[in-house]
Design an enzyme around this catalytic site. Structure first.
Site, short mmCIF file in Angstrom:
data_model
loop_
_atom_site.label_atom_id
_atom_site.label_comp_id
_atom_site.label_asym_id
_atom_site.label_seq_id
_atom_site.Cartn_x
_atom_site.Cartn_y
_atom_site.Cartn_z
N SER A 1 -9.89 -0.95 6.67
CA SER A 1 -9.33 -0.77 5.33
C SER A 1 -8.59 -1.95 4.73
O SER A 1 -8.29 -1.94 3.54
CB SER A 1 -8.40 0.44 5.31
OG SER A 1 -9.19 1.59 5.19
N SER B 1 -9.73 1.43 2.53
CA SER B 1 -8.88 2.24 1.68
C SER B 1 -7.79 1.46 0.95
O SER B 1 -7.20 1.99 0.02
CB SER B 1 -8.23 3.35 2.51
OG SER B 1 -7.43 2.80 3.54
N LYS C 1 0.85 -1.20 0.00
CA LYS C 1 0.00 0.00 0.00
C LYS C 1 0.88 1.25 0.00
O LYS C 1 1.93 1.28 0.65
CB LYS C 1 -0.91 -0.04 1.24
CG LYS C 1 -2.01 1.01 1.23
CD LYS C 1 -2.93 0.81 2.43
CE LYS C 1 -4.08 1.80 2.47
NZ LYS C 1 -4.98 1.60 3.62
N1 GLN Z 1 -13.39 3.84 6.22
C1 GLN Z 1 -12.69 4.14 7.44
C2 GLN Z 1 -12.26 5.59 7.44
O1 GLN Z 1 -12.42 6.23 6.46
C3 GLN Z 1 -11.53 3.22 7.65
C4 GLN Z 1 -10.30 3.61 6.93
C5 GLN Z 1 -9.12 2.78 7.28
O2 GLN Z 1 -9.23 1.71 7.89
N2 GLN Z 1 -7.96 3.31 6.95
O3 GLN Z 1 -11.76 6.07 8.42
#
Ligand code: GLN
Length: 434
Positions: free
Chosen positions: A160, A136, A61
């Site tokens: 994510s 994400s 990532k």
């Molecule tokens: N969707 C969640 C957020 O926007 C989780 C994102 C993540 O785990 N990085 O905070």
């Protein structure tokens, strides 16, 4: 063990990245990867490195620092930031003979659930080009589903790793908070950020977890006596396939209600935005990445809409007069949620619950409605608020035929139990699908 050389596997992965470029899953391909693969081939031949994953290419990532490579966290503000060092996980996987080949696309600073907030544009789902690959870590999941690499590293602050894995029909592990070093992971919400693994085979995930975890995995005692399963109420049908396949490992299954679940999303978003606003203060146009005439100009141009929204929310909940009412309160609520989960794990060994209520949404559907998007995180943020390990496994389909995920959450440091259950499920599912 592997007859195909690492060099050949890396060459194939790079060719596949090119072939599938329309999916927009990769942000940059690393330099000298073939040379590194040749070195690994020599080390494997000499018997210096062995193991299932030696010589395997892997994608990373874009918020995990790789030395000498652009690490931009999907943000225009870091688009030209070349990391001067490796994250600890990168050093570890290189030592074990894996070859990081590319950075993967993601929501900007890992804020999002659909990989649409990236400055590079959205990631497409390999199962349906018009749908999101999840976020994400959407690029990581898409790469694995496309067969570019068998494994990918992602980060999971509120789901994510698990959400994109489930949207793409894969397995995704969020380890116990703190069990994998965060050094070199670009910070979003430090009290919940956790590096995790996406893969199509649980055995690969287990092996990689062993490599990146700071401590050796603990023995799991519950397996011998049979696992006591708690199933979150309201989703009975969803659990059928899983429970029937892992039946030999299970001692009992009971349906449970969680009183505090309704507070999970509000407390998560208050804490996450508060920490994000403070972590993102370092992007001032002087130290990293984008430069300009003023900090204001750099932040205005460098940050996207969702990131700006969260910085504003975070500053608000931390500001004088609102701190007690929002931030402090959210921290207290988090403690109450933790207490309920700790109590639950006195009686049960694992909690099973859906990863999300629906499968992958169409691209474009979530962007206009951030509140709806936040609410969709209800089942994943629980593991982050409590620091518990959690694995998502592919289980069932939604009305559009897109895969759904099921989560198995456990006590701190009991990844072994989650992986054993997932592995049992995977092997029995494979034979039953034949
Ligand atoms: N969707 C969640 C957020 O926007 C989780 C994102 C993540 O785990 N990085 O905070």
């Amino acid at each position: 063990m592997n007859s195909i050389s690492s060099e050949d596997r890396v060459i194939r992965a790079i060719a596949d990245i090119d072939r599938y470029s329309d999916y927009n899953a990769v942000t940059s391909v690393f330099s000298d990867v073939e040379e590194r693969a040749r070195e690994v081939d020599c080390r494997i031949k000499a018997g210096i490195i062995k193991g299932r994953l030696a010589g395997m290419p892997i994608v990373i990532k874009d918020n995990i620092c790789v030395k000498g490579e652009i690490t931009s966290a999907g943000s225009a503000i870091l688009k030209n930031f070349v990391s001067p060092y490796n994250a600890t996980v990168i050093d570890r996987i290189i030592e074990a003979g894996l070859i990081p080949v590319a950075h993967t696309n993601m929501d900007e600073f890992a804020m999002g659930s659909t990989s649409e907030t990236s400055c590079y544009g959205p990631v497409h789902n390999p199962l349906d080009f018009n749908r999101s690959a999840g976020g994400s870590s959407g690029g990581s999941a898409a790469c694995v589903k496309l067969g570019i690499t068998p494994l990918a590293l992602g980060s999971d602050t509120g789901g994510s790793v698990r959400l994109p894995a489930s949207y793409c029909g894969l397995y995704g592990l969020k380890p116990t908070y703190g069990s994998v070093s965060r050094y070199g992971l670009i910070a979003y919400c430090s009290s919940m950020d956790q590096i995790g693994i996406i893969g199509s085979d649980v055995r690969d995930i287990s092996e990689l977890f062993e490599i990146i975890a700071e401590q050796k995995k603990q023995e799991v005692y519950s397996i011998s006596g049979g696992v006591r399963v708690a199933a979150l109420a309201g989703f009975d049908k969803r659990y059928d396939e899983f429970l029937s396949l892992i039946a030999p490992m299970v001692a009992s299954t009971e349906t449970v209600e969680l009183q505090t679940l309704k507070y999970a999303v509000p407390s998560y978003y208050v804490i996450a935005t508060a920490e994000a606003s403070s972590n993102l203060a370092r992007y001032d146009g002087i130290r990293y990445g984008l430069k300009g005439n003023s900090t204001e100009q750099v932040r205005t141009e460098g940050f996207g809409t969702e990131v700006k929204r969260r910085i504003m929310l975070g500053n608000f909940v931390l500001s004088h007069g609102y701190y007690d009412r929002y931030y402090q309160k959210a921290c207290n609520v988090r403690r109450i949620i933790k207490d309920e989960i700790t109590k639950l794990f006195e009686k049960y060994d694992v909690l099973i619950l859906p990863t999300s209520s629906e499968g992958a949404p169409l691209l474009g559907d979530s962007l206009d409605n951030p509140l709806e998007m936040y609410k969709s995180d209800v089942y994943t943020v629980l593991a982050n608020l409590t620091g518990c390990p959690c694995i998502t496994i592919p289980c069932g389909k939604d009305k559009n035929g897109m895969p759904l995920g099921l989560q198995i959450m456990g006590r701190h440091n009991e990844e072994n139990l989650l992986l054993a259950l997932a592995e049992c499920y995977q092997s029995r599912r494979a034979s039953y699908e034949l």
